[in-house]
Design a protein around this motif. Structure first.
Motif, PDB file in Angstrom:
ATOM      1  N   SER A  10       0.830  -1.211   0.000  1.00  0.00           N
ATOM      2  CA  SER A  10       0.000   0.000   0.000  1.00  0.00           C
ATOM      3  C   SER A  10       0.858   1.251   0.000  1.00  0.00           C
ATOM      4  O   SER A  10       1.853   1.336   0.718  1.00  0.00           O
ATOM      5  N   VAL A  11       0.428   2.217  -0.800  1.00  0.00           N
ATOM      6  CA  VAL A  11       1.157   3.477  -0.933  1.00  0.00           C
ATOM      7  C   VAL A  11       0.161   4.627  -0.776  1.00  0.00           C
ATOM      8  O   VAL A  11      -0.943   4.567  -1.307  1.00  0.00           O
ATOM      9  N   SER A  12       0.571   5.661  -0.062  1.00  0.00           N
ATOM     10  CA  SER A  12      -0.293   6.830   0.096  1.00  0.00           C
ATOM     11  C   SER A  12      -0.277   7.675  -1.171  1.00  0.00           C
ATOM     12  O   SER A  12       0.577   7.501  -2.045  1.00  0.00           O
ATOM     13  N   LEU A  13      -1.203   8.612  -1.275  1.00  0.00           N
ATOM     14  CA  LEU A  13      -1.250   9.515  -2.423  1.00  0.00           C
ATOM     15  C   LEU A  13       0.070  10.257  -2.579  1.00  0.00           C
ATOM     16  O   LEU A  13       0.493  10.569  -3.696  1.00  0.00           O
ATOM     17  N   ASP A  14       0.707  10.545  -1.450  1.00  0.00           N
ATOM     18  CA  ASP A  14       1.966  11.278  -1.499  1.00  0.00           C
ATOM     19  C   ASP A  14       3.172  10.344  -1.448  1.00  0.00           C
ATOM     20  O   ASP A  14       4.297  10.788  -1.196  1.00  0.00           O
ATOM     21  N   GLY A  15       2.956   9.060  -1.722  1.00  0.00           N
ATOM     22  CA  GLY A  15       4.072   8.167  -2.020  1.00  0.00           C
ATOM     23  C   GLY A  15       4.706   7.433  -0.851  1.00  0.00           C
ATOM     24  O   GLY A  15       5.751   6.804  -1.012  1.00  0.00           O
ATOM     25  N   PHE A  16       4.062   7.486   0.325  1.00  0.00           N
ATOM     26  CA  PHE A  16       4.656   6.823   1.491  1.00  0.00           C
ATOM     27  C   PHE A  16       4.123   5.397   1.656  1.00  0.00           C
ATOM     28  O   PHE A  16       2.930   5.147   1.490  1.00  0.00           O
ATOM     29  N   GLY A  17       5.052   4.487   1.997  1.00  0.00           N
ATOM     30  CA  GLY A  17       4.691   3.093   2.218  1.00  0.00           C
ATOM     31  C   GLY A  17       4.506   2.760   3.687  1.00  0.00           C
ATOM     32  O   GLY A  17       4.078   1.663   4.035  1.00  0.00           O
ATOM     33  N   ALA A  18       4.823   3.695   4.552  1.00  0.00           N
ATOM     34  CA  ALA A  18       4.614   3.545   5.998  1.00  0.00           C
ATOM     35  C   ALA A  18       4.685   4.931   6.616  1.00  0.00           C
ATOM     36  O   ALA A  18       5.257   5.856   6.029  1.00  0.00           O
ATOM     37  N   GLY A  19       4.101   5.063   7.787  1.00  0.00           N
ATOM     38  CA  GLY A  19       4.176   6.337   8.500  1.00  0.00           C
ATOM     39  C   GLY A  19       5.509   6.491   9.210  1.00  0.00           C
ATOM     40  O   GLY A  19       6.341   5.582   9.205  1.00  0.00           O
ATOM     41  N   PRO A  20       5.734   7.648   9.832  1.00  0.00           N
ATOM     42  CA  PRO A  20       6.991   7.872  10.561  1.00  0.00           C
ATOM     43  C   PRO A  20       6.926   7.265  11.970  1.00  0.00           C
ATOM     44  O   PRO A  20       5.869   6.847  12.422  1.00  0.00           O
ATOM     45  N   HIS A  21       8.075   7.224  12.640  1.00  0.00           N
ATOM     46  CA  HIS A  21       8.140   6.896  14.065  1.00  0.00           C
ATOM     47  C   HIS A  21       7.597   5.511  14.397  1.00  0.00           C
ATOM     48  O   HIS A  21       6.781   5.341  15.303  1.00  0.00           O
ATOM     49  N   GLN A  22       8.065   4.486  13.652  1.00  0.00           N
ATOM     50  CA  GLN A  22       7.667   3.115  13.984  1.00  0.00           C
ATOM     51  C   GLN A  22       8.065   2.768  15.409  1.00  0.00           C
ATOM     52  O   GLN A  22       9.184   3.075  15.831  1.00  0.00           O
ATOM     53  N   ASN A  26       3.076   1.285  17.016  1.00  0.00           N
ATOM     54  CA  ASN A  26       2.824   1.654  15.618  1.00  0.00           C
ATOM     55  C   ASN A  26       3.727   0.855  14.685  1.00  0.00           C
ATOM     56  O   ASN A  26       4.704   1.374  14.149  1.00  0.00           O
ATOM     57  N   PRO A  27       3.380  -0.433  14.487  1.00  0.00           N
ATOM     58  CA  PRO A  27       4.224  -1.288  13.630  1.00  0.00           C
ATOM     59  C   PRO A  27       4.372  -0.725  12.219  1.00  0.00           C
ATOM     60  O   PRO A  27       5.376  -0.985  11.568  1.00  0.00           O
ATOM     61  N   LEU A  28       3.392   0.016  11.765  1.00  0.00           N
ATOM     62  CA  LEU A  28       3.451   0.569  10.413  1.00  0.00           C
ATOM     63  C   LEU A  28       3.756   2.064  10.440  1.00  0.00           C
ATOM     64  O   LEU A  28       3.521   2.778   9.467  1.00  0.00           O
ATOM     65  N   GLY A  29       4.262   2.531  11.566  1.00  0.00           N
ATOM     66  CA  GLY A  29       4.494   3.958  11.733  1.00  0.00           C
ATOM     67  C   GLY A  29       3.193   4.668  12.079  1.00  0.00           C
ATOM     68  O   GLY A  29       2.101   4.106  11.944  1.00  0.00           O
ATOM     69  N   VAL A  30       3.315   5.905  12.514  1.00  0.00           N
ATOM     70  CA  VAL A  30       2.123   6.671  12.901  1.00  0.00           C
ATOM     71  C   VAL A  30       1.186   6.808  11.695  1.00  0.00           C
ATOM     72  O   VAL A  30       1.614   7.235  10.631  1.00  0.00           O
ATOM     73  N   LEU A 144      11.445 -23.262  -4.025  1.00  0.00           N
ATOM     74  CA  LEU A 144      11.213 -24.476  -4.813  1.00  0.00           C
ATOM     75  C   LEU A 144      10.408 -24.197  -6.083  1.00  0.00           C
ATOM     76  O   LEU A 144       9.421 -24.883  -6.373  1.00  0.00           O
ATOM     77  N   GLY A 145      10.816 -23.147  -6.800  1.00  0.00           N
ATOM     78  CA  GLY A 145      10.168 -22.857  -8.072  1.00  0.00           C
ATOM     79  C   GLY A 145       8.972 -21.938  -7.983  1.00  0.00           C
ATOM     80  O   GLY A 145       8.445 -21.492  -9.010  1.00  0.00           O
ATOM     81  N   LYS A 146       8.515 -21.653  -6.787  1.00  0.00           N
ATOM     82  CA  LYS A 146       7.432 -20.666  -6.648  1.00  0.00           C
ATOM     83  C   LYS A 146       8.030 -19.258  -6.572  1.00  0.00           C
ATOM     84  O   LYS A 146       9.247 -19.070  -6.602  1.00  0.00           O
ATOM     85  N   ASP A 147       7.151 -18.249  -6.447  1.00  0.00           N
ATOM     86  CA  ASP A 147       7.605 -16.858  -6.398  1.00  0.00           C
ATOM     87  C   ASP A 147       8.257 -16.513  -5.067  1.00  0.00           C
ATOM     88  O   ASP A 147       7.945 -17.102  -4.030  1.00  0.00           O
ATOM     89  N   VAL A 148       9.149 -15.543  -5.124  1.00  0.00           N
ATOM     90  CA  VAL A 148       9.683 -14.915  -3.909  1.00  0.00           C
ATOM     91  C   VAL A 148       8.975 -13.579  -3.754  1.00  0.00           C
ATOM     92  O   VAL A 148       8.957 -12.762  -4.679  1.00  0.00           O
ATOM     93  N   ARG A 149       8.340 -13.378  -2.603  1.00  0.00           N
ATOM     94  CA  ARG A 149       7.644 -12.108  -2.361  1.00  0.00           C
ATOM     95  C   ARG A 149       8.481 -11.225  -1.447  1.00  0.00           C
ATOM     96  O   ARG A 149       8.849 -11.629  -0.342  1.00  0.00           O
ATOM     97  N   ILE A 150       8.791 -10.027  -1.962  1.00  0.00           N
ATOM     98  CA  ILE A 150       9.471  -9.036  -1.125  1.00  0.00           C
ATOM     99  C   ILE A 150       8.365  -8.323  -0.352  1.00  0.00           C
ATOM    100  O   ILE A 150       7.599  -7.524  -0.906  1.00  0.00           O
ATOM    101  N   GLY A 151       8.267  -8.613   0.938  1.00  0.00           N
ATOM    102  CA  GLY A 151       7.120  -8.123   1.707  1.00  0.00           C
ATOM    103  C   GLY A 151       7.189  -6.648   2.019  1.00  0.00           C
ATOM    104  O   GLY A 151       6.173  -5.971   2.132  1.00  0.00           O
ATOM    105  N   GLY A 152       8.389  -6.147   2.178  1.00  0.00           N
ATOM    106  CA  GLY A 152       8.589  -4.760   2.578  1.00  0.00           C
ATOM    107  C   GLY A 152       9.602  -4.734   3.682  1.00  0.00           C
ATOM    108  O   GLY A 152      10.255  -5.755   3.938  1.00  0.00           O
ATOM    109  N   GLY A 153       9.752  -3.596   4.376  1.00  0.00           N
ATOM    110  CA  GLY A 153       9.068  -2.346   4.124  1.00  0.00           C
ATOM    111  C   GLY A 153       9.639  -1.591   2.935  1.00  0.00           C
ATOM    112  O   GLY A 153      10.391  -2.133   2.124  1.00  0.00           O
ATOM    113  N   ALA A 154       9.321  -0.310   2.888  1.00  0.00           N
ATOM    114  CA  ALA A 154       9.724   0.542   1.786  1.00  0.00           C
ATOM    115  C   ALA A 154      11.234   0.477   1.541  1.00  0.00           C
ATOM    116  O   ALA A 154      11.684   0.375   0.399  1.00  0.00           O
TER     117      ALA A 154
END
Lengths: 213, 213
Positions: A10-22, A26-30, A144-154
Motif C-alpha cells: 500500500s502506498v499513500s497519495l503522497d508516495g509513502f509506504g509507511a508512516g513515521p516513528h515506527q 505503531n508497527p506501520l508507523g504513525v 522451490l520454483g514458486k515466487d519470492v515475495r518481497i514483503g517490505g518495508g519501503a
C-alpha cells in the motif's frame, strides 16, 4: 516462471509506504494502518485473522492473489520488528504472534546474526546478514520454483528495486495523505528502471496497479 | 462561498504533475500528455475541442465540474508558455490558439511585465509581476464571487499550497510512471498543511481524490 515480486503493498497519495516513528504501538508507523483501509475489510484478510465474512470484490481479488504461489518471503528488519541494533535476546518473534501469516521460509534482512526461528504452520524466520543478493539467492532456493515475495518495508523494496532484482510490483494506491514517513519512490526512477503499468484496476477502496518490466 | 481551488490536476503514480524538459513540442514536458489519458476521451474535453461525442462516466463528471463556477484562473508562467526570461515580443499568446479554454480573466505569474492580452470568447491574460498574493487578490476581485482556479503547473500550485492559500484540490491519479519531471508533493507535507481526502471516486481511467482543509 517464478517471479520476484512485491504484492499488495500500500502506498499513500503522497508516495509513502509507511508512516513515521515506527515503534511497538505503531508497527506501520504513525497512521500507517490507514494505508491498508482497502485490505482490512476483505475476506482474504479476515481469513488470515481466522474470521469469517469480508468483502469479495476487486480489493479482495488482489489481496488473495498476493498470497498465491508464494514460496518464500523476504522482509526488511523493520518489518520484522521495532528493535534496532543487535538482538539483546531471542524474545522478539515478529509482530504476528505464534502463527505468522507467511507459512513459508521468511528471510529477514539484518546486520546482526540470529538463529533461525521456527514458528507454527510452516513459517520459519531466517536472519540474513550478508546482503540482499544473498537473501534473494536463499529465498529462491527455498521457494522451490514458486515466487519470492518481497514483503517490505519501503526501504527493503527500494534496495531490491535499485539493484534491478524485482520483476513485478502490485501497488495499492490508498486515498490517504501521510505527509511524512517511509517514501517508496523518492530518488528512484521506476520508469528509468524499466517499469511500466501492466494492469490497472479500480478497487473499492484503492487503485491497484501492477507494474512490470 | 467562493473557493480557491485546483481541479482536474493530473498526477502520476510517482507524484509528478508534468514531465521534464518542457518545450514547444512538449507543453506538458516529455510524456506529460500521458497524465491526461483520463481526460482526453471525455465529452467535456471533446466539447473544448469543438468535437462531439466522448465518454460520460465519472472521469467526465470530474472534467465538467472542474470548469463549473470558475470566475478567474491563475497560471504559472510555464503553463502559459515555454519562454524563459523577459518577453522578447508579444507574439507568444499561450498554447491554446486564438480561443483559449478559459473564458474568464486569467492571471499569469511572471517576473516580466507585459500588457494584457485580450483573446476570443472572454479570455484575457493579465501578467502579474508582484507575487502570488497579489495575483490571488486580483483574481478574486475579477471572479465576482465565483471560484478562483489555480490551473497549474506544479510549481505554481506548490507556491500557493505552501502559502496556505488553497481551499480544495481535485487531483486525478493516473496509472502512469514518469520517473522525472515536476513533482507536486516533494518537500511539502499536505497532511501537515491540513489537507485530508474529502471524497474519492474510482474513475474509468484515473482515481479522483478531492482534498479539503
Amino acid at each position: 516462471m517464478s517471479k520476484v515480486r512485491v504484492a499488495a503493498f500500500s502506498v499513500s497519495l503522497d508516495g509513502f509506504g509507511a508512516g513515521p516513528h515506527q515503534d511497538l504501538q505503531n508497527p506501520l508507523g504513525v497512521r500507517g494502518t490507514e494505508l491498508h483501509g482497502w485490505f482490512f475489510p476483505t475476506e482474504a484478510f479476515r481469513k488470515m485473522q481466522k474470521q469469517t465474512g469480508g468483502t469479495r470484490g476487486m480489493d479482495n481479488d488482489f489481496a488473495e492473489q498476493s498470497f498465491e504461489n508464494v514460496g518464500a518471503w523476504i522482509l526488511g528488519r523493520n518489518m520484522f520488528g521495532p528493535i534496532r541494533g543487535p538482538w539483546k535476546d531471542d524474545l522478539w518473534k515478529g509482530w504476528w504472534g505464534a502463527n505468522p501469516p507467511y507459512h513459508t521460509p521468511v528471510f529477514v534482512l539484518t546486520h546482526y546474526a540470529r538463529d533461525p526461528l521456527v514458528m507454527e504452520s510452516g513459517t520459519t524466520f531466517y536472519f540474513v546478514t550478508d546482503g540482499i543478493e544473498s537473501a534473494l539467492e536463499k529465498a529462491k532456493e527455498a521457494a522451490l520454483g514458486k515466487d519470492v515475495r518481497i514483503g517490505g518495508g519501503a526501504s527493503a523494496i527500494r534496495q531490491f528495486l535499485a539493484a534491478g532484482l524485482i520483476d513485478e510490483m502490485h501497488l495499492a494506491f490508498a486515498p490517504v495523505l501521510l505527509g511524512e514517513g517511509e517514501h517508496l519512490f523518492s530518488g528512484l526512477n521506476l520508469h528509468g528502471l524499466g517499469f511500466a503499468p501492466y494492469k490497472t484496476v479500480m478497487g473499492e477502496n484503492a487503485m491497484h496497479v501492477v507494474l512490470r518490466k
